[in-house]
Design a protein around this motif. Structure first.
Motif, mmCIF file in Angstrom:
data_model
loop_
_atom_site.group_PDB
_atom_site.id
_atom_site.type_symbol
_atom_site.label_atom_id
_atom_site.label_comp_id
_atom_site.label_asym_id
_atom_site.label_seq_id
_atom_site.Cartn_x
_atom_site.Cartn_y
_atom_site.Cartn_z
ATOM 1 N N THR A 226 28.936 91.527 15.829
ATOM 2 C CA THR A 226 28.368 90.281 16.341
ATOM 3 C C THR A 226 26.875 90.321 16.056
ATOM 4 O OG1 THR A 226 30.006 90.034 18.092
ATOM 5 C CG2 THR A 226 27.913 88.903 18.428
ATOM 6 N N VAL A 227 26.364 89.254 15.442
ATOM 7 C CA VAL A 227 24.931 89.179 15.171
ATOM 8 C C VAL A 227 24.300 88.274 16.225
ATOM 9 C CG1 VAL A 227 23.143 88.715 13.454
ATOM 10 C CG2 VAL A 227 25.464 89.282 12.706
ATOM 11 N N LEU A 228 23.359 88.850 16.980
ATOM 12 C CA LEU A 228 22.655 88.052 17.987
ATOM 13 C C LEU A 228 21.308 87.617 17.431
ATOM 14 C CD1 LEU A 228 22.731 89.584 21.577
ATOM 15 C CD2 LEU A 228 24.033 87.672 20.676
ATOM 16 N N HIS A 229 20.918 86.401 17.796
ATOM 17 C CA HIS A 229 19.602 85.909 17.410
ATOM 18 C C HIS A 229 19.148 84.960 18.513
ATOM 19 C CE1 HIS A 229 16.251 84.547 15.105
ATOM 20 N NE2 HIS A 229 16.737 83.354 14.873
ATOM 21 N N GLN A 230 17.992 85.244 19.088
ATOM 22 C CA GLN A 230 17.448 84.432 20.175
ATOM 23 C C GLN A 230 18.476 84.193 21.286
ATOM 24 O OE1 GLN A 230 15.910 81.064 17.954
ATOM 25 N NE2 GLN A 230 14.060 82.210 17.395
ATOM 26 N N GLU A 240 31.602 92.989 6.264
ATOM 27 C CA GLU A 240 31.490 92.344 4.939
ATOM 28 C C GLU A 240 31.122 90.867 5.103
ATOM 29 O OE1 GLU A 240 34.274 94.204 5.827
ATOM 30 O OE2 GLU A 240 33.368 95.933 4.818
ATOM 31 N N SER A 241 31.801 90.176 6.018
ATOM 32 C CA SER A 241 31.546 88.736 6.155
ATOM 33 C C SER A 241 30.150 88.491 6.713
ATOM 34 C CB SER A 241 32.622 88.065 7.022
ATOM 35 O OG SER A 241 32.470 88.455 8.364
ATOM 36 N N VAL A 242 29.737 89.332 7.660
ATOM 37 C CA VAL A 242 28.428 89.164 8.287
ATOM 38 C C VAL A 242 27.303 89.447 7.279
ATOM 39 C CG1 VAL A 242 26.962 90.455 9.889
ATOM 40 C CG2 VAL A 242 29.109 89.476 10.696
ATOM 41 N N ALA A 244 27.402 89.015 4.155
ATOM 42 C CA ALA A 244 27.338 87.986 3.113
ATOM 43 C C ALA A 244 26.874 86.644 3.667
ATOM 44 C CB ALA A 244 28.725 87.841 2.470
ATOM 45 N N ASN A 245 26.659 86.587 4.989
ATOM 46 C CA ASN A 245 26.315 85.311 5.629
ATOM 47 C C ASN A 245 24.823 84.993 5.404
ATOM 48 O OD1 ASN A 245 25.420 83.472 7.671
ATOM 49 N ND2 ASN A 245 27.318 83.859 8.771
ATOM 50 N N PRO A 246 24.516 83.872 4.728
ATOM 51 C CA PRO A 246 23.115 83.558 4.399
ATOM 52 C C PRO A 246 22.211 83.472 5.636
ATOM 53 C CG PRO A 246 24.626 82.040 3.287
ATOM 54 C CD PRO A 246 25.461 82.858 4.215
ATOM 55 N N LYS A 247 22.744 82.985 6.765
ATOM 56 C CA LYS A 247 21.919 82.881 7.981
ATOM 57 C C LYS A 247 21.525 84.273 8.470
ATOM 58 C CE LYS A 247 24.932 80.506 10.350
ATOM 59 N NZ LYS A 247 25.664 79.893 11.435
ATOM 60 N N VAL A 248 22.468 85.222 8.358
ATOM 61 C CA VAL A 248 22.198 86.593 8.818
ATOM 62 C C VAL A 248 21.179 87.258 7.891
ATOM 63 C CG1 VAL A 248 23.212 88.858 9.303
ATOM 64 C CG2 VAL A 248 24.507 86.772 9.819
ATOM 65 N N ILE A 249 21.311 87.003 6.599
ATOM 66 C CA ILE A 249 20.357 87.564 5.637
ATOM 67 C C ILE A 249 18.969 87.008 5.920
ATOM 68 C CG2 ILE A 249 19.734 87.652 3.169
ATOM 69 C CD1 ILE A 249 22.843 87.589 2.646
ATOM 70 N N GLU A 250 18.921 85.731 6.221
ATOM 71 C CA GLU A 250 17.619 85.087 6.452
ATOM 72 C C GLU A 250 16.909 85.654 7.688
ATOM 73 O OE1 GLU A 250 17.786 80.798 6.719
ATOM 74 O OE2 GLU A 250 15.843 80.820 7.744
ATOM 75 N N VAL A 251 17.626 85.777 8.802
ATOM 76 C CA VAL A 251 16.911 86.179 10.026
ATOM 77 C C VAL A 251 16.880 87.686 10.254
ATOM 78 C CG1 VAL A 251 17.528 84.005 11.159
ATOM 79 C CG2 VAL A 251 18.779 86.075 11.742
ATOM 80 N N TYR A 252 17.744 88.446 9.570
ATOM 81 C CA TYR A 252 17.801 89.866 9.902
ATOM 82 C C TYR A 252 17.902 90.793 8.701
ATOM 83 C CZ TYR A 252 19.290 94.137 12.292
ATOM 84 O OH TYR A 252 19.394 95.428 12.744
ATOM 85 N N LEU A 253 19.001 90.698 7.963
ATOM 86 C CA LEU A 253 19.247 91.721 6.940
ATOM 87 C C LEU A 253 18.282 91.642 5.765
ATOM 88 C CD1 LEU A 253 23.154 91.769 6.908
ATOM 89 C CD2 LEU A 253 21.593 93.366 8.029
ATOM 90 N N GLY A 254 17.725 90.467 5.516
ATOM 91 C CA GLY A 254 16.817 90.312 4.387
ATOM 92 C C GLY A 254 15.425 90.883 4.648
ATOM 93 N N HIS A 255 15.178 91.346 5.903
ATOM 94 C CA HIS A 255 13.811 91.794 6.225
ATOM 95 C C HIS A 255 13.593 93.278 5.999
ATOM 96 C CE1 HIS A 255 12.412 88.000 8.036
ATOM 97 N NE2 HIS A 255 13.705 87.815 8.120
#
Ligand SMILES: Nc1ncnc2c1ncn2[C@@H]1O[C@H](COP(=O)(O)OP(=O)(O)OP(=O)(O)O)[C@@H](O)[C@H]1O
Length: 255
Positions: A226-230, A240-242, A244-255
């Motif tokens: 589960t990815v929590l944000h705010q 795998e699905s998490v 590949a999720n663009p929203k998750v990459i944007e706020v967390y994994l891409g940093h």
């Protein structure tokens, strides 16, 4: 009519069912209308950026922080109305980031005093030397890779071994839900591998809820992420699905 919530791994009876959970600190919602379900035999990992509300969720489940609204059902018992001590007795064990073991006692004594009958160091050491307690201590020590260190004083253990000892102390109480906050922080590579193996084993017949930042480790243990944000769920599903999720990459994994 089905009342199964969307996104439940085990729709029939999740061990832990969190619904509409909110906590406000002076108007700031650290956890905001959260729904989260954890099934039996499941290693469920909560990830997300700093300040997302991960630790607060564990604080709410174990009763350390009172919720503002919403419900936390554990085997159909409502935890939000219970005291911390009763939540532990209901079968919820929590390990904090820093190990809270008795450094001047042996591995054996630390485990022994965690047997549910022991209420204090004195009480545990005087009354617990019965065959069932001895057998349980040995069983748990083997499970946490410390059977050869049983009579070693705890302060001589490595950082990783201390973390395992604390997991063992929780296992002595046979919790049905085990919650761990960053269990591999500061561990060596080989200790991480063994911890992954340990968590896989202890999830058999129980539920394990983990907060973790180390994505390699998450990959090796998570049945569900589960990815929590705010304070809200941003995404949920397999690693795998998490990933590949663009929203998750944007706020967390891409940093
Ligand atoms: N008792 C409290 N009073 C006021 N604010 C709090 C309290 N507990 C947590 N918060 C705030 O709630 C937010 C969520 O904090 P929390 O520690 O749960 O985040 P986290 O996802 O675990 O972060 P990290 O990955 O850094 O540990 C933060 O902004 C934090 O400052």
């Amino acid at each position: 009519m089905s009342t199964t919530p969307i996104g439940v791994t085990n729709p029939h009876r999740p061990v832990l069912a969190i619904e509409g959970l909110t906590v406000s600190f002076d108007g700031f919602k650290a956890v905001d209308n959260l729904n989260l379900y954890v099934g039996r035999n499941e290693v469920h990992v909560v990830i997300g950026p700093n300040g997302a509300g991960k630790t607060t969720v564990l604080d709410l489940i174990c009763g350390k922080t009172p919720s503002t609204s919403g419900s936390i059902r554990f085997n159909d018992r409502e935890l939000t109305k219970m005291r911390e001590f009763d939540i532990v007795r209901a079968g919820v064990g929590r390990k904090f980031q820093t190990p809270s073991i008795y450094e001047n006692l042996s591995v054996y004594e630390n485990l022994e005093m965690s047997f549910p009958r022991g209420r204090s160091v004195f009480g545990a050491l005087v009354f617990n030397r019965s065959p069932d307690v001895i057998a349980r201590v040995k069983e748990v020590a083997a499970e946490i890779f410390l059977d050869e260190q049983l009579h070693q004083q705890a302060d001589l253990l490595s950082h990783g071994q201390k973390q395992w000892l604390e997991i063992g102390m929780l296992l002595m109480q046979e919790p049905e839900l085990l919650m761990l906050d960053e269990p591999v922080a500061g561990m060596s590579v080989s200790e991480r591998t063994k911890t992954a193996e340990l968590l896989g084993r202890i999830s058999q017949g129980r539920s394990v809820l983990v907060i973790e930042h180390d994505m390699e480790f998450v990959k090796s243990i998570a049945h569900k992420v589960t990815v929590l944000h705010q304070g809200k769920v941003l995404a949920e599903g397999s690693m795998e699905s998490v990933q590949a999720n663009p929203k998750v990459i944007e706020v967390y994994l891409g940093h």
